[in-house]
Design a protein around this motif. Sequence first.
Motif, PDB file in Angstrom:
ATOM      1  N   GLU A 147       0.820  -1.211   0.000  1.00 25.63           N
ATOM      2  CA  GLU A 147       0.000   0.000   0.000  1.00 25.63           C
ATOM      3  C   GLU A 147       0.852   1.259   0.000  1.00 25.63           C
ATOM      4  OE1 GLU A 147      -3.859  -1.884   2.358  1.00 25.63           O
ATOM      5  OE2 GLU A 147      -2.174  -1.019   3.489  1.00 25.63           O
ATOM      6  N   LEU A 148       1.985   1.210   0.701  1.00 23.85           N
ATOM      7  CA  LEU A 148       2.885   2.364   0.717  1.00 23.85           C
ATOM      8  C   LEU A 148       3.372   2.673  -0.693  1.00 23.85           C
ATOM      9  CD1 LEU A 148       4.639   4.498   2.169  1.00 23.85           C
ATOM     10  CD2 LEU A 148       6.381   2.702   2.432  1.00 23.85           C
ATOM     11  N   GLY A 149       3.866   1.660  -1.413  1.00 23.55           N
ATOM     12  CA  GLY A 149       4.337   1.871  -2.776  1.00 23.55           C
ATOM     13  C   GLY A 149       3.229   2.339  -3.694  1.00 23.55           C
ATOM     14  N   TYR A 150       2.036   1.758  -3.525  1.00 23.71           N
ATOM     15  CA  TYR A 150       0.896   2.126  -4.365  1.00 23.71           C
ATOM     16  C   TYR A 150       0.464   3.561  -4.082  1.00 23.71           C
ATOM     17  CZ  TYR A 150      -3.076   0.799  -7.320  1.00 23.71           C
ATOM     18  OH  TYR A 150      -3.980   0.689  -8.357  1.00 23.71           O
ATOM     19  N   LEU A 151       0.549   3.935  -2.802  1.00 25.74           N
ATOM     20  CA  LEU A 151       0.136   5.275  -2.400  1.00 25.74           C
ATOM     21  C   LEU A 151       1.019   6.349  -3.014  1.00 25.74           C
ATOM     22  CD1 LEU A 151      -1.747   6.963  -0.497  1.00 25.74           C
ATOM     23  CD2 LEU A 151       0.043   6.710   1.245  1.00 25.74           C
ATOM     24  N   VAL A 152       2.328   6.144  -2.958  1.00 29.73           N
ATOM     25  CA  VAL A 152       3.256   7.172  -3.440  1.00 29.73           C
ATOM     26  C   VAL A 152       3.670   6.943  -4.891  1.00 29.73           C
ATOM     27  CG1 VAL A 152       4.105   7.609  -1.121  1.00 29.73           C
ATOM     28  CG2 VAL A 152       5.325   5.976  -2.570  1.00 29.73           C
ATOM     29  N   GLU A 153       3.174   5.850  -5.456  1.00 28.85           N
ATOM     30  CA  GLU A 153       3.419   5.520  -6.867  1.00 28.85           C
ATOM     31  C   GLU A 153       4.902   5.380  -7.168  1.00 28.85           C
ATOM     32  OE1 GLU A 153       0.024   7.321  -9.547  1.00 28.85           O
ATOM     33  OE2 GLU A 153       0.712   8.885  -8.169  1.00 28.85           O
ATOM     34  N   GLN A 154       5.581   4.635  -6.295  1.00 30.23           N
ATOM     35  CA  GLN A 154       6.976   4.317  -6.539  1.00 30.23           C
ATOM     36  C   GLN A 154       7.324   2.995  -5.880  1.00 30.23           C
ATOM     37  OE1 GLN A 154       8.536   7.974  -4.624  1.00 30.23           O
ATOM     38  NE2 GLN A 154       9.737   6.641  -3.285  1.00 30.23           N
ATOM     39  N   ASP A 155       8.483   2.474  -6.218  1.00 34.04           N
ATOM     40  CA  ASP A 155       8.902   1.158  -5.744  1.00 34.04           C
ATOM     41  C   ASP A 155       9.081   1.140  -4.225  1.00 34.04           C
ATOM     42  OD1 ASP A 155      10.031  -1.563  -6.250  1.00 34.04           O
ATOM     43  OD2 ASP A 155      11.809  -0.633  -5.355  1.00 34.04           O
ATOM     44  N   ALA A 156       8.647   0.017  -3.618  1.00 39.02           N
ATOM     45  CA  ALA A 156       8.909  -0.228  -2.194  1.00 39.02           C
ATOM     46  C   ALA A 156       9.062  -1.735  -2.027  1.00 39.02           C
ATOM     47  CB  ALA A 156       7.780   0.311  -1.323  1.00 39.02           C
ATOM     48  N   THR A 157      10.247  -2.226  -2.365  1.00 35.67           N
ATOM     49  CA  THR A 157      10.463  -3.669  -2.381  1.00 35.67           C
ATOM     50  C   THR A 157      11.675  -4.109  -1.582  1.00 35.67           C
ATOM     51  OG1 THR A 157      11.660  -3.412  -4.479  1.00 35.67           O
ATOM     52  CG2 THR A 157       9.315  -4.029  -4.602  1.00 35.67           C
ATOM     53  N   ASP A 158      12.536  -3.180  -1.217  1.00 31.54           N
ATOM     54  CA  ASP A 158      13.661  -3.501  -0.351  1.00 31.54           C
ATOM     55  C   ASP A 158      13.773  -2.407   0.705  1.00 31.54           C
ATOM     56  OD1 ASP A 158      14.800  -1.333  -1.670  1.00 31.54           O
ATOM     57  OD2 ASP A 158      16.152  -2.555  -2.887  1.00 31.54           O
ATOM     58  N   LEU A 159      14.799  -2.479   1.539  1.00 32.52           N
ATOM     59  CA  LEU A 159      14.882  -1.535   2.645  1.00 32.52           C
ATOM     60  C   LEU A 159      15.032  -0.096   2.152  1.00 32.52           C
ATOM     61  CD1 LEU A 159      14.973  -1.041   5.664  1.00 32.52           C
ATOM     62  CD2 LEU A 159      17.445  -1.483   5.599  1.00 32.52           C
ATOM     63  N   ASP A 160      15.955   0.133   1.233  1.00 35.73           N
ATOM     64  CA  ASP A 160      16.205   1.498   0.773  1.00 35.73           C
ATOM     65  C   ASP A 160      14.986   2.090   0.068  1.00 35.73           C
ATOM     66  OD1 ASP A 160      18.735   1.484   1.814  1.00 35.73           O
ATOM     67  OD2 ASP A 160      19.731   0.985  -0.077  1.00 35.73           O
ATOM     68  N   SER A 161      14.364   1.304  -0.810  1.00 40.08           N
ATOM     69  CA  SER A 161      13.209   1.840  -1.544  1.00 40.08           C
ATOM     70  C   SER A 161      12.013   2.046  -0.617  1.00 40.08           C
ATOM     71  CB  SER A 161      12.827   0.913  -2.706  1.00 40.08           C
ATOM     72  OG  SER A 161      12.434  -0.363  -2.243  1.00 40.08           O
ATOM     73  N   THR A 162      11.882   1.199   0.392  1.00 40.06           N
ATOM     74  CA  THR A 162      10.789   1.376   1.353  1.00 40.06           C
ATOM     75  C   THR A 162      10.989   2.633   2.180  1.00 40.06           C
ATOM     76  OG1 THR A 162      10.398  -1.018   1.449  1.00 40.06           O
ATOM     77  CG2 THR A 162       9.546   0.307   3.273  1.00 40.06           C
ATOM     78  N   LEU A 163      12.217   2.901   2.580  1.00 36.20           N
ATOM     79  CA  LEU A 163      12.501   4.133   3.317  1.00 36.20           C
ATOM     80  C   LEU A 163      12.271   5.362   2.438  1.00 36.20           C
ATOM     81  CD1 LEU A 163      15.670   3.090   5.344  1.00 36.20           C
ATOM     82  CD2 LEU A 163      13.373   3.528   6.251  1.00 36.20           C
ATOM     83  N   ARG A 164      12.643   5.265   1.154  1.00 42.80           N
ATOM     84  CA  ARG A 164      12.387   6.383   0.240  1.00 42.80           C
ATOM     85  C   ARG A 164      10.888   6.602   0.067  1.00 42.80           C
ATOM     86  NH1 ARG A 164      16.865   4.161  -2.644  1.00 42.80           N
ATOM     87  NH2 ARG A 164      15.426   3.040  -4.024  1.00 42.80           N
ATOM     88  N   ALA A 165      10.136   5.510  -0.035  1.00 40.50           N
ATOM     89  CA  ALA A 165       8.685   5.626  -0.179  1.00 40.50           C
ATOM     90  C   ALA A 165       8.061   6.211   1.085  1.00 40.50           C
ATOM     91  CB  ALA A 165       8.077   4.260  -0.485  1.00 40.50           C
ATOM     92  N   ALA A 166       8.571   5.837   2.246  1.00 41.39           N
ATOM     93  CA  ALA A 166       8.067   6.408   3.496  1.00 41.39           C
ATOM     94  C   ALA A 166       8.347   7.909   3.552  1.00 41.39           C
ATOM     95  CB  ALA A 166       8.686   5.701   4.689  1.00 41.39           C
ATOM     96  N   ALA A 167       9.521   8.305   3.085  1.00 40.43           N
ATOM     97  CA  ALA A 167       9.851   9.730   3.048  1.00 40.43           C
ATOM     98  C   ALA A 167       8.913  10.471   2.094  1.00 40.43           C
ATOM     99  CB  ALA A 167      11.300   9.916   2.621  1.00 40.43           C
ATOM    100  N   ALA A 168       8.609   9.844   0.967  1.00 44.92           N
ATOM    101  CA  ALA A 168       7.688  10.463   0.009  1.00 44.92           C
ATOM    102  C   ALA A 168       6.291  10.593   0.613  1.00 44.92           C
ATOM    103  CB  ALA A 168       7.637   9.646  -1.277  1.00 44.92           C
ATOM    104  N   ALA A 169       5.879   9.583   1.367  1.00 41.17           N
ATOM    105  CA  ALA A 169       4.573   9.646   2.028  1.00 41.17           C
ATOM    106  C   ALA A 169       4.535  10.767   3.055  1.00 41.17           C
ATOM    107  CB  ALA A 169       4.256   8.310   2.688  1.00 41.17           C
ATOM    108  N   ARG A 170       5.634  10.954   3.780  1.00 44.33           N
ATOM    109  CA  ARG A 170       5.688  12.021   4.778  1.00 44.33           C
ATOM    110  C   ARG A 170       5.641  13.402   4.121  1.00 44.33           C
ATOM    111  NH1 ARG A 170      10.218  12.355   8.089  1.00 44.33           N
ATOM    112  NH2 ARG A 170       8.921  13.261   9.729  1.00 44.33           N
ATOM    113  N   GLU A 171       6.162  13.495   2.909  1.00 40.54           N
ATOM    114  CA  GLU A 171       6.086  14.768   2.179  1.00 40.54           C
ATOM    115  C   GLU A 171       4.646  15.104   1.788  1.00 40.54           C
ATOM    116  OE1 GLU A 171       8.714  14.409  -1.121  1.00 40.54           O
ATOM    117  OE2 GLU A 171      10.548  14.548   0.103  1.00 40.54           O
ATOM    118  N   MET A 172       3.770  14.100   1.766  1.00 45.04           N
ATOM    119  CA  MET A 172       2.368  14.333   1.441  1.00 45.04           C
ATOM    120  C   MET A 172       1.620  14.966   2.603  1.00 45.04           C
ATOM    121  SD  MET A 172       1.675  10.675  -0.476  1.00 45.04           S
ATOM    122  CE  MET A 172      -0.040  10.981  -0.897  1.00 45.04           C
TER     123      MET A 172
END
Length: 303
Positions: A147-172
């Motif tokens: 859901e995180l990846g779907y929400l921010v419309e970017q990859d969230a499949t490993d630790l680094d990409s999940t942290l980047r997606a979380a940061a993108a979500a926080r920017e929302m």
Amino acid sequence: MNILSIRSAVAYGHVGNSAAVFPLQRIGHEVWPVYTVNYSNHTGYGQWQGPIIPAADVASVIAGVGERGAFSLIDALLSGYQGSSEIAEVIVDAVAQVKEANPAAIYACDPVMGNAKSGCHVADDIPPLLRSKVVPVADVITPNQFELGYLVEQDATDLDSTLRAAAAAREMGPSVVLVTSVERPDAPEDVVEMIAVDDAGAWIVQTPRLPFKRNGSGDVTAALFTGHYLNAGAAGAAGESASAGGAASAGETVPIAEALAKTASSVYDMLKLTFEADSRELKLVEAQEFYANPRMQFSVEAL
């Protein structure tokens, strides 16, 4: 603390408010449930009875709470699955009204959309609505990794990409992101992880993987995390303490890390009890001591 929880409800079993209310009460919160559906059982059975509550009726119930002068007493609002754009609008409006009466209140949104196995299973208009209207007014969101990846419309499949997606979500808009059901290629196969991120940093916890899934576990997780976060004083003090997972001073904790540790412990023990009982429904009541007195058997690590 007082929590207004706007979710579905079932008579038989435990999902939505029927999963969230009791654990929150058991850790000391007053919970005011507002139902968006009132079903006989969760839809995973394939058959159910009961009504979807019209959005106007949901709004009417919330308005009645406001007429008691209670909005200023609310410390947090919770929401889960939002089955229509009309319900989402009611929730967003309730958030605005409560925050006008009590600016310190927080809104915790579980942006339910699907999972990695089944994909997105909500109506096509729900993800854009979550992105544009709901998540931006939330303070806490609790998506699973998919859901995180779907929400921010970017990859969230490993630790680094999940942290980047979380940061993108926080920017929302949200300041706190809890990511559940985290899967990453370099993690042991016999564990499942959760990651929590806020202004104070990011933390991860691993729990043993149980070979089953049960409806309602996400509702319990989102509710307990929010409830423990409130109890830890995070609503107005995020980042004021030192890290609990890594470079903490002796005896100091960060509210988000404390909430993550307690939630992981409680939910794992509830699921283990359910698994051992071979129960189709969560052993929600039987696990109550695990909410009130988490065993804290899993370490939370700073990332």
